[in-house]
Design a protein around this motif. Structure first.
Motif, mmCIF file in Angstrom:
data_model
loop_
_atom_site.group_PDB
_atom_site.id
_atom_site.type_symbol
_atom_site.label_atom_id
_atom_site.label_comp_id
_atom_site.label_asym_id
_atom_site.label_seq_id
_atom_site.Cartn_x
_atom_site.Cartn_y
_atom_site.Cartn_z
ATOM 1 N N VAL A 96 -53.379 -14.604 -5.934
ATOM 2 C CA VAL A 96 -54.652 -14.677 -6.657
ATOM 3 C C VAL A 96 -55.444 -15.914 -6.271
ATOM 4 O O VAL A 96 -56.561 -16.100 -6.741
ATOM 5 N N GLY A 97 -54.882 -16.793 -5.431
ATOM 6 C CA GLY A 97 -55.630 -17.948 -4.954
ATOM 7 C C GLY A 97 -55.477 -19.196 -5.793
ATOM 8 O O GLY A 97 -55.990 -20.250 -5.407
ATOM 9 N N PHE A 98 -54.782 -19.133 -6.949
ATOM 10 C CA PHE A 98 -54.608 -20.328 -7.782
ATOM 11 C C PHE A 98 -53.327 -20.134 -8.600
ATOM 12 O O PHE A 98 -52.903 -18.997 -8.866
ATOM 13 N N PRO A 99 -52.668 -21.226 -9.006
ATOM 14 C CA PRO A 99 -51.473 -21.106 -9.861
ATOM 15 C C PRO A 99 -51.845 -20.520 -11.222
ATOM 16 O O PRO A 99 -52.906 -20.828 -11.779
ATOM 17 N N ILE A 100 -50.962 -19.674 -11.741
ATOM 18 C CA ILE A 100 -51.242 -19.005 -13.008
ATOM 19 C C ILE A 100 -50.127 -19.299 -14.001
ATOM 20 O O ILE A 100 -48.970 -19.521 -13.627
ATOM 21 N N ASN A 101 -50.497 -19.333 -15.283
ATOM 22 C CA ASN A 101 -49.532 -19.368 -16.385
ATOM 23 C C ASN A 101 -49.313 -17.933 -16.832
ATOM 24 O O ASN A 101 -50.140 -17.351 -17.540
ATOM 25 N N THR B 102 -43.979 -11.560 -23.227
ATOM 26 C CA THR B 102 -43.020 -12.588 -22.835
ATOM 27 C C THR B 102 -43.535 -13.943 -23.287
ATOM 28 O O THR B 102 -44.740 -14.166 -23.380
ATOM 29 N N SER B 103 -42.608 -14.838 -23.568
ATOM 30 C CA SER B 103 -42.988 -16.151 -24.061
ATOM 31 C C SER B 103 -41.884 -17.134 -23.727
ATOM 32 O O SER B 103 -40.692 -16.767 -23.753
ATOM 33 N N PRO B 104 -42.196 -18.395 -23.415
ATOM 34 C CA PRO B 104 -43.519 -19.006 -23.237
ATOM 35 C C PRO B 104 -44.086 -18.664 -21.870
ATOM 36 O O PRO B 104 -43.377 -18.117 -21.020
ATOM 37 N N PRO B 105 -45.353 -18.996 -21.634
ATOM 38 C CA PRO B 105 -45.929 -18.737 -20.299
ATOM 39 C C PRO B 105 -45.212 -19.563 -19.232
ATOM 40 O O PRO B 105 -44.813 -20.701 -19.466
ATOM 41 N N VAL B 106 -45.049 -18.960 -18.060
ATOM 42 C CA VAL B 106 -44.394 -19.640 -16.943
ATOM 43 C C VAL B 106 -45.409 -19.781 -15.814
ATOM 44 O O VAL B 106 -46.254 -18.918 -15.591
ATOM 45 N N GLU B 107 -45.319 -20.899 -15.116
ATOM 46 C CA GLU B 107 -46.237 -21.166 -14.010
ATOM 47 C C GLU B 107 -45.717 -20.486 -12.751
ATOM 48 O O GLU B 107 -44.548 -20.651 -12.380
ATOM 49 N N VAL B 108 -46.562 -19.740 -12.094
ATOM 50 C CA VAL B 108 -46.207 -19.005 -10.879
ATOM 51 C C VAL B 108 -47.187 -19.427 -9.787
ATOM 52 O O VAL B 108 -48.409 -19.378 -9.970
ATOM 53 N N HIS C 191 -53.175 -14.315 -17.473
ATOM 54 C CA HIS C 191 -53.176 -15.755 -17.195
ATOM 55 C C HIS C 191 -53.610 -16.470 -18.469
ATOM 56 O O HIS C 191 -54.740 -16.289 -18.946
ATOM 57 N N LYS C 192 -52.700 -17.275 -19.016
ATOM 58 C CA LYS C 192 -52.967 -17.950 -20.294
ATOM 59 C C LYS C 192 -53.443 -19.368 -20.004
ATOM 60 O O LYS C 192 -52.721 -20.167 -19.398
ATOM 61 N N ASP C 193 -54.656 -19.642 -20.415
ATOM 62 C CA ASP C 193 -55.269 -20.939 -20.184
ATOM 63 C C ASP C 193 -55.526 -21.608 -21.530
ATOM 64 O O ASP C 193 -56.024 -20.978 -22.473
ATOM 65 N N LYS C 194 -55.157 -22.907 -21.611
ATOM 66 C CA LYS C 194 -55.327 -23.626 -22.876
ATOM 67 C C LYS C 194 -56.795 -23.929 -23.175
ATOM 68 O O LYS C 194 -57.183 -24.058 -24.335
ATOM 69 N N THR C 195 -57.580 -24.056 -22.144
ATOM 70 C CA THR C 195 -58.977 -24.451 -22.343
ATOM 71 C C THR C 195 -59.947 -23.282 -22.301
ATOM 72 O O THR C 195 -61.099 -23.433 -22.691
#
Length: 743
Positions: free
Chosen positions: A398-403, A421-427, A466-470
């Motif tokens: 996807v061109g960028f790291p994802i949670n 699934t939980s918690p989000p994992v960085e891929v 993709h879970k983003d905090k912001t």
């Protein structure tokens, strides 16, 4: 625990008189639920229980302990090692052929080398782990025993004959990996010289007293000269070795391809005894008397150590079968084992998952509202348990790291709430990540035909977020899981909590995750495992569902005997309220229930017999298929040899034709040259003859001329002589005349 490796614990019954060992059953322990703090032991029912009438259970306590190095047991003086000068002098004059292991029966070790120099202790162990394609070793002309033949592996370890547990199936050899160990008293240098002299370890596959094939494992590379690695860690030779039939050259057997060659997995380990004797638990931990885990192979008794390894045919559902009280573990649904006294708990990362479908196995609720809704279950419904394990995701593009979190919902299972699934994992790109808390199971009741139709029609859609905090969560892609694939997998039989016969189907696959927006290109790969368990017909015909959609079993229903008040005189009760009517109704209901039980028992027996016939047919079909494969492989090899021979013959024929053409050409050239030479020779002879004849004529003419000259000269000579005589005569006369004249 990240690899989700289960522990398969087998239980045996040992006869103290005959030392016969009988497999009773096994349990599977899940390592993911194990904690470092000590927990109360639990009772686990034995799977594949041999005694089906008894609900055999085993109480096991599992705890995770931190490994620490053993403390030194105080100062103890050791014998001084021999001086280096003497040892080097001794090694230089040592003959490898003179090194022979000597058994010390009192202390239980083999002495290799002189006792005054060789004082270190080592452990040499050999493990036979697995074997494949063994049916290729049995020739078609060989006659096996009429009864069920037994096969086993045999080898000799320092003069000790070692055999493993016999097995009967060559196509799928099922034997426990066994480790045979011997203690050795020697030094590393002397042991290296001895192993170089003992070039190879031979392992034979035997049937009775006949060897079907053997392989050789080189021991010279186990311990190299001047190698000090053995002081720090064990040295090992591990791998898959090809078994070769005896007298291959005499039998003229074809060479099999590598993927169909009979192989055996062997591990040979050499280590110092001090390394193998280190404890695996801290000294301050509570200790209990346990049997030693390693059984050293005594040269006298010939004991063997059975090494329990992970079974290859353990279904994936067994990884999650053990229940846990830990709320922090991944989402799961506890399997209902009993008909009474248990609650259905479906835990997910976002809270409990509601189940609107009735649970076929009995479950009770502590408080049941009077206005609870009743759901009638059809008589043909089966109790199913479907589990989903989203294992890992990889190849994200996807061109960028994802949670990463995964989300799905399948209302057919009785829950409309999404599972995440939980918690989000960085891929990141070019990496594979195992998903945490990705397992969930669903218990429901339905008709098998409806289950198949739903699985074929409706795939399970898994969303990749993709879970983003912001920022707002972003939907990246979708994966379609075809649940009908599990219906095509092979069925395995197991026993339920009440001893009934159940069936399990497992499917492991990897699917592509396509982009949710755009052209639908692949953006990732998802590995998952799905398992379907069929617990048979549902024993209850109706259940109660509360307002919170909690599944409540009918076996624990509390029938409300509060009837509606009716305006009827007390002296004339209703016919349905009489004791006779109630007794007759109960009798009819009991008869119907007994009929249903009897029909269910007949169906179970029929299913058991049909399954036994199907298993036997599958087994014989596998044997026939293996035999056909073996024949096809042999015929393929023979066909390749025949094709090679034909190609060689064709090549040889072309070579012969070319040689014959060359010979014909050379013959013609030689013939022409011969004729030319002959003609030239004839011409030369003719010319020579003509020249000779001409020369003869010339010589003859010369001779004739000479003869004529001779005759002429002779005539002239004769005339000259006559003339000379006349002149002489005249001179004489003149002389006489002169003398007669006077002076």
């Amino acid at each position: 625990r990240l690899q989700r490796t289960p522990i398969k614990l087998q239980c045996f019954a040992l006869d103290p008189v005959s030392s016969a060992k009988e497999n009773i059953g096994y349990i599977v322990l899940d390592l993911r639920a194990v904690q470092e703090k000590k927990q109360a032991p639990k009772w686990y029912p034995l799977l594949s229980n041999k005694y089906t009438k008894f609900k055999s259970e085993i109480q096991v306590g599992v705890v995770l302990e931190t490994d620490s190095k053993a403390l030194v047991d105080g100062f103890k003086a050791k014998e001084a090692p021999p001086r280096e000068g003497k040892a080097s002098t001794f090694l230089s004059g040592l003959d490898p052929k003179s090194i022979v292991p000597v058994l010390n029966e009192e202390e239980g070790y083999h002495q290799i080398g002189p006792a005054e120099y060789c004082r270190d202790y080592f452990v040499l162990s050999v493990t036979i782990a697995f074997a494949t394609q063994l049916e290729q070793l049995v020739p078609t002309t060989m006659k096996l025993p009429e009864r069920q033949p037994e096969f086993f592996f045999y080898y000799s370890l320092l003069g000790n004959d070692v055999t493993n547990e016999p097995f009967t199936d060559l196509i799928n050899p099922n034997f426990e990996p066994e480790r045979a160990s011997v203690r050795i008293r020697s030094t590393a240098d002397v042991l290296q010289v001895y192993l170089c002299a003992q070039s190879k370890l031979q392992i034979h596959l035997c049937c009775g007293d006949q060897s079907l094939g053997s392989t050789e494992i080189p021991l010279s590379g186990l311990l190299k000269k001047g190698n000090v690695e053995i002081d720090h860690h064990p040295l090992a030779i591990e791998g898959a070795f090809v078994l070769i039939p005896p007298n291959r050259a005499k039998q003229k057997l074809p060479q099999l391809p590598l993927d169909m060659a009979p192989t055996i997995g062997v591990s040979v380990i050499l280590q110092r005894e001090s390394l193998s004797a280190q404890p695996l638990i801290p000294l301050n931990a509570p200790t209990e008397p346990k049997e030693p885990q390693e059984k050293v192979l005594s040269p006298i008794s010939g004991k063997r150590e059975v090494v329990q390894q992970r079974s290859q045919n353990v279904p994936s559902q067994a990884d999650h079968s053990s229940s846990t009280e830990d709320e922090a573990t991944e989402s799961e649904v506890e399997s209902l084992k009993f008909e009474k006294g248990m609650k259905v708990k479906k835990k997910a990362d976002n809270g409990p998952v509601a189940a609107s479908q009735p649970n076929p196995v009995g479950a009770s609720s502590s408080s049941e509202p009077v206005s609870a809704q009743k759901i009638v279950i059809p008589a043909a419904s089966h109790h199913f348990c479907f589990s989903i394990d989203l294992r890992s995701i990889r190849g994200v593009e996807v061109g960028f790291p994802i949670n990463c979190i995964l989300r799905y919902s399948y209302p057919f299972f009785g829950s409309a709430a999404p599972i995440m699934t939980s918690p989000p994992v960085e891929v990141r790109k070019n990496m594979e990540v195992f998903l945490p808390q990705s397992y969930c199971a669903f218990d429901f009741a339905t008709i098998p035909h409806q289950l198949q139709d739903t699985f074929f029609r409706l795939p399970l859609l898994v969303e990749l977020w993709h879970k983003d905090k912001t920022a707002k969560d972003l939907l990246l892609g979708l994966a379609r899981l075809q649940l009908s694939n599990v219906l095509a997998s092979e069925k395995t039989r197991f026993l339920g909590g009440n001893g009934e016969q159940c069936w399990r189907q497992t499917c492991n696959e990897t699917v592509s995750v396509t982009a949710a927006q755009g052209s639908g290109n692949r953006i990732a790969e998802l590995s998952y495992a799905i398992t379907l368990e069929d617990y048979g017909l549902v024993k209850m015909q109706e259940v109660l569902v509360s307002d919170s959609s909690q599944c409540v079993g009918a076996g624990q229903q509390r029938h409300d005997h509060h009837t509606q008040s009716r305006c009827a005189p007390e002296n004339h009760p209703e016919p349905r309220e009489t004791l006779e009517y109630k007794a007759a109704l109960e009798l009819e209901m009991w008869k119907e229930m007994q009929e249903d039980i009897f029909e269910n028992q007949l169906k179970k027996k029929e299913m058991a017999h049909m399954q036994a016939l199907a298993e036997e047919w599958k087994k014989r079909d596998r044997e026939r298929e293996a035999l056909v494969k073996k024949k096809v492989a042999e015929y393929t090899v023979l066909e390749e040899q025949l094709q090679k021979t034909l190609r060689d013959l064709d090549k040889r024929e072309r070579q012969l034709f070319s040689a014959e053409s060359e010979i014909q050409r050379v013959k013609k050239e030689l013939q022409a040259e011969h004729e030319r030479n002959l003609q030239e020779l004839q011409d030369s002879v003719r010319r020579a003859r003509e020249e000779c004849a001409h020369q003869v004529e010339l010589e003859r003419s010369k001779i004739k001329q000479l003869e004529e000259d001779k005759l002429r000269l002779q005539q002239q000579l004769y005339e000259a002589e006559n003339k000379h005589k006349i002149l002489e005569k005249e001179f004489q006369q003149y002389k006489e005349q002169q003398s007669s004249k006077p002076e």
